[in-house]
Design a protein around this motif. Structure first.
Motif, PDB file in Angstrom:
ATOM      1  N   GLN A  53      -4.112  13.972 106.329  1.00 14.55           N
ATOM      2  CA  GLN A  53      -5.138  14.904 106.780  1.00 14.55           C
ATOM      3  C   GLN A  53      -6.054  15.368 105.647  1.00 14.55           C
ATOM      4  N   LEU A  54      -5.718  15.031 104.419  1.00 11.56           N
ATOM      5  CA  LEU A  54      -6.523  15.454 103.277  1.00 11.56           C
ATOM      6  C   LEU A  54      -7.670  14.479 103.023  1.00 11.56           C
ATOM      7  N   HIS A  55      -8.848  15.026 102.804  1.00 12.68           N
ATOM      8  CA  HIS A  55      -9.971  14.253 102.275  1.00 12.68           C
ATOM      9  C   HIS A  55      -9.789  14.164 100.762  1.00 12.68           C
ATOM     10  N   ILE A  56      -9.939  12.974 100.205  1.00  9.54           N
ATOM     11  CA  ILE A  56      -9.756  12.800  98.760  1.00  9.54           C
ATOM     12  C   ILE A  56     -11.128  12.765  98.086  1.00  9.54           C
ATOM     13  N   LYS A  57     -11.431  13.842  97.362  1.00 13.26           N
ATOM     14  CA  LYS A  57     -12.632  13.896  96.516  1.00 13.26           C
ATOM     15  C   LYS A  57     -12.156  13.663  95.091  1.00 13.26           C
ATOM     16  N   ALA A  58     -12.589  12.592  94.476  1.00 11.16           N
ATOM     17  CA  ALA A  58     -11.956  12.234  93.202  1.00 11.16           C
ATOM     18  C   ALA A  58     -12.895  11.458  92.292  1.00 11.16           C
ATOM     19  N   LEU A  96     -17.225  17.473 103.740  1.00  8.66           N
ATOM     20  CA  LEU A  96     -18.555  16.993 104.134  1.00  8.66           C
ATOM     21  C   LEU A  96     -19.349  18.047 104.891  1.00  8.66           C
ATOM     22  N   TYR A  97     -18.929  19.305 104.781  1.00  5.98           N
ATOM     23  CA  TYR A  97     -19.620  20.462 105.341  1.00  5.98           C
ATOM     24  C   TYR A  97     -19.588  20.520 106.868  1.00  5.98           C
ATOM     25  N   ASN A  98     -18.589  19.909 107.455  1.00  9.52           N
ATOM     26  CA  ASN A  98     -18.331  20.115 108.874  1.00  9.52           C
ATOM     27  C   ASN A  98     -17.475  21.357 109.032  1.00  9.52           C
ATOM     28  N   PRO A  99     -17.808  22.266 109.976  1.00  5.56           N
ATOM     29  CA  PRO A  99     -16.966  23.466 110.170  1.00  5.56           C
ATOM     30  C   PRO A  99     -15.549  23.097 110.572  1.00  5.56           C
ATOM     31  N   VAL A 100     -14.593  23.857 110.037  1.00  7.58           N
ATOM     32  CA  VAL A 100     -13.174  23.682 110.369  1.00  7.58           C
ATOM     33  C   VAL A 100     -12.779  24.784 111.330  1.00  7.58           C
ATOM     34  N   GLY A 129     -22.318   4.499 100.516  1.00  2.00           N
ATOM     35  CA  GLY A 129     -21.984   5.376 101.633  1.00  2.00           C
ATOM     36  C   GLY A 129     -21.184   6.604 101.254  1.00  2.00           C
ATOM     37  N   LEU A 130     -20.983   6.840  99.961  1.00  2.00           N
ATOM     38  CA  LEU A 130     -20.244   8.024  99.511  1.00  2.00           C
ATOM     39  C   LEU A 130     -21.196   9.205  99.333  1.00  2.00           C
ATOM     40  N   LYS A 131     -20.792  10.361  99.811  1.00  2.00           N
ATOM     41  CA  LYS A 131     -21.468  11.592  99.453  1.00  2.00           C
ATOM     42  C   LYS A 131     -20.911  12.068  98.111  1.00  2.00           C
ATOM     43  N   THR A 132     -21.770  12.630  97.278  1.00  2.00           N
ATOM     44  CA  THR A 132     -21.335  13.132  95.984  1.00  2.00           C
ATOM     45  C   THR A 132     -21.939  14.515  95.747  1.00  2.00           C
ATOM     46  N   ASN A 133     -21.418  15.195  94.737  1.00  2.00           N
ATOM     47  CA  ASN A 133     -21.948  16.486  94.310  1.00  2.00           C
ATOM     48  C   ASN A 133     -22.619  16.329  92.952  1.00  2.00           C
ATOM     49  N   CYS A 134     -23.415  17.305  92.548  1.00  2.00           N
ATOM     50  CA  CYS A 134     -24.057  17.260  91.239  1.00  2.00           C
ATOM     51  C   CYS A 134     -23.968  18.623  90.583  1.00  2.00           C
ATOM     52  N   SER A 135     -24.045  18.638  89.259  1.00  2.00           N
ATOM     53  CA  SER A 135     -23.819  19.877  88.519  1.00  2.00           C
ATOM     54  C   SER A 135     -24.703  19.937  87.280  1.00  2.00           C
ATOM     55  N   MET A 136     -24.638  21.059  86.577  1.00  2.00           N
ATOM     56  CA  MET A 136     -25.319  21.240  85.290  1.00  2.00           C
ATOM     57  C   MET A 136     -24.507  22.228  84.471  1.00  2.00           C
ATOM     58  N   LEU A 137     -24.112  21.821  83.270  1.00  2.00           N
ATOM     59  CA  LEU A 137     -23.437  22.718  82.343  1.00  2.00           C
ATOM     60  C   LEU A 137     -24.509  23.401  81.491  1.00  2.00           C
ATOM     61  N   GLY A 141      -8.934   4.759  99.700  1.00  2.00           N
ATOM     62  CA  GLY A 141      -8.918   6.084 100.291  1.00  2.00           C
ATOM     63  C   GLY A 141      -9.876   7.103  99.716  1.00  2.00           C
ATOM     64  N   LEU A 142     -10.694   6.728  98.737  1.00  2.00           N
ATOM     65  CA  LEU A 142     -11.654   7.672  98.171  1.00  2.00           C
ATOM     66  C   LEU A 142     -12.667   8.076  99.236  1.00  2.00           C
ATOM     67  N   GLY A 143     -12.848   9.413  99.405  1.00  2.00           N
ATOM     68  CA  GLY A 143     -13.750   9.902 100.443  1.00  2.00           C
ATOM     69  C   GLY A 143     -15.074  10.414  99.935  1.00  2.00           C
ATOM     70  N   SER A 144     -15.116  10.920  98.714  1.00  2.00           N
ATOM     71  CA  SER A 144     -16.351  11.411  98.115  1.00  2.00           C
ATOM     72  C   SER A 144     -16.112  11.612  96.627  1.00  2.00           C
ATOM     73  N   MET A 145     -17.187  11.918  95.888  1.00  2.00           N
ATOM     74  CA  MET A 145     -17.085  12.109  94.445  1.00  2.00           C
ATOM     75  C   MET A 145     -17.516  13.517  94.046  1.00  2.00           C
ATOM     76  N   PRO A 146     -16.838  14.096  93.043  1.00  2.00           N
ATOM     77  CA  PRO A 146     -17.218  15.421  92.539  1.00  2.00           C
ATOM     78  C   PRO A 146     -18.415  15.335  91.601  1.00  2.00           C
ATOM     79  N   ALA A 147     -18.774  16.485  91.052  1.00  2.00           N
ATOM     80  CA  ALA A 147     -20.028  16.596  90.304  1.00  2.00           C
ATOM     81  C   ALA A 147     -19.883  16.416  88.804  1.00  2.00           C
ATOM     82  N   GLY A 148     -18.656  16.417  88.293  1.00  2.00           N
ATOM     83  CA  GLY A 148     -18.438  16.521  86.860  1.00  2.00           C
ATOM     84  C   GLY A 148     -19.057  15.409  86.033  1.00  2.00           C
ATOM     85  N   GLY A 149     -19.209  15.719  84.747  1.00  2.00           N
ATOM     86  CA  GLY A 149     -19.713  14.737  83.791  1.00  2.00           C
ATOM     87  C   GLY A 149     -21.207  14.743  83.606  1.00  2.00           C
TER      88      GLY A 149
END
Length: 358
Positions: free
Chosen positions: A133-138, A352-356, A207-215, A166-174
């Motif tokens: 049941q877990l989405h893997i963001k990695a 993926l920002y779907n309401p739970v 087809g992967l959604k990802t996040n982005c960041s800024m340090l 099983g990778l579902g999406s990517m985080p913002a780091g780096g």
């Protein structure tokens, strides 16, 4: 000619801000006026909704071949406090997270010199079997590039195999600061800003959604921050694959990077979040990462264009090793309380920002 009045007119008309506009906002001392504009821009997109998720962070290893100047998390293999979690331990934590109601596991770690690419593929498969049941963001773009290096595969093939496992999406780091002059000073061993963007482009195409960041809050200038956001905005115009932008306040306490600064101020944090909401008009969500901002600034940020408070987290290592004084986790109830006290509507989401609905 850019002025606060013309910027306000653009925001009210729904027009895109220029880099000069963003720089003028950074130089402005009228924080509340900037926040008011950001709140307007956010309300148009998200109403009074503030998102959060029930998630669990797992940092597989702090052993890393890179020794970034700002990073207090990474260790060499022989260091007394170096660690590498076994697959069994990580699977146990993921199973525990699912049992506790989490919908996401967030996996980010160092670039281990000895673990093969197959280790990570098998880790994803085992988590998927133990906690379906877990989405893997990695795996940040830096880790994806490292997997390509150690496996001899292209980044495209690495992403394909991770997704199949099983990778579902990517985080913002780096991302840190994508401007190369600054990047060479704070993390010269890390992949270039161009390569970071390239890997996220490949992920979006796959087809992967990802996040982005800024340090921010270290060696960079306002110009560097704006150029960083411009590069993200350009890629988002091309692919539409970024879900959320996450400004990360540099934590100076335990960082090897010694500067004549005590890190960011609350004013800088709120201004940076608000300007990001105004400038990054094509990225749907803006996150106040309470781990690095602290609960109170993150809560106030909800009046400055922010619509996401991250999640319950549980046992985060990277920000806390750097000196973050926030708790190791927040309960679902505590997050909802913070949001409601700010006059907003808490919405639990999945990755993926779907309401739970519970």
């Amino acid at each position: 000619m850019t002025s606060f009045t013309t910027i306000s007119e653009k925001v009210h008309a729904g027009e895109r801000l220029s880099c000069d506009d963003a720089l003028l906002l950074y130089e402005s001392r009228d924080l509340l006026a900037i926040g008011e504009l950001a709140a307007l821009a956010n309300a148009r997109r998200n109403g009074a909704r503030v998102y959060f998720n029930v998630n669990r962070h797992i940092n597989p290893t702090n052993i890393c071949v890179n020794r970034c100047a700002f990073c207090a998390f990474s260790r060499t293999a022989g260091a007394a406090d170096a660690y590498t979690l076994s697959r069994e331990e990580m699977v146990r934590r993921a199973r525990e997270a699912q049992h506790q109601g989490a919908t996401e596991v967030h996996l980010v770690g160092g670039l281990h010199p000895d673990l093969p690419f197959d280790f990570y593929l098998e880790l994803l498969r085992e988590i998927g079997q133990a906690a379906p049941q877990l989405h893997i963001k990695a795996f940040t773009a830096v880790e994806i590039d490292w997997f390509a290096t150690i496996s001899g595969l292209s980044a495209e093939t690495v992403l394909e195999r991770l997704m199949a496992a099983g990778l579902g999406s990517m985080p913002a780091g780096g991302a840190e600061i994508l401007v190369e002059g600054v990047r060479q000073r704070i993390c010269p061993e890390k992949i270039s800003g161009h390569r970071w963007l390239e890997i996220h482009r490949l992920a979006h195409r796959a087809g992967l959604k990802t996040n982005c960041s800024m340090l921010y809050g270290h060696l960079e200038t306002y110009d560097d921050r704006v150029r960083h956001m411009e590069l993200l905005r350009e890629l988002q115009d091309e692919t539409g694959g970024f879900q959320v932008f996450i400004p990360l306040a540099w934590q100076p306490e335990n960082s090897p990077l010694k500067l004549d600064t005590r890190g960011t101020s609350g004013l800088d944090d709120l201004k940076t979040l608000a300007i990001a909401r105004l400038f990054l008009d094509n990225i749907p969500h803006l996150k106040a990462y309470w781990i690095m901002l602290g609960e109170k600034i993150a809560q106030v940020a909800l009046a400055f264009g922010v619509d996401d408070l991250d999640g319950t987290v549980v046992e985060e290592r990277i920000g806390h090793d750097a000196g973050a004084s926030s708790p190791q986790s927040l309960s679902r109830e505590r997050i909802c309380h913070l949001i409601r006290m700010a006059g907003k509507q808490p919405v639990e989401r999945d990755t993926l920002y779907n309401p739970v609905i519970r």
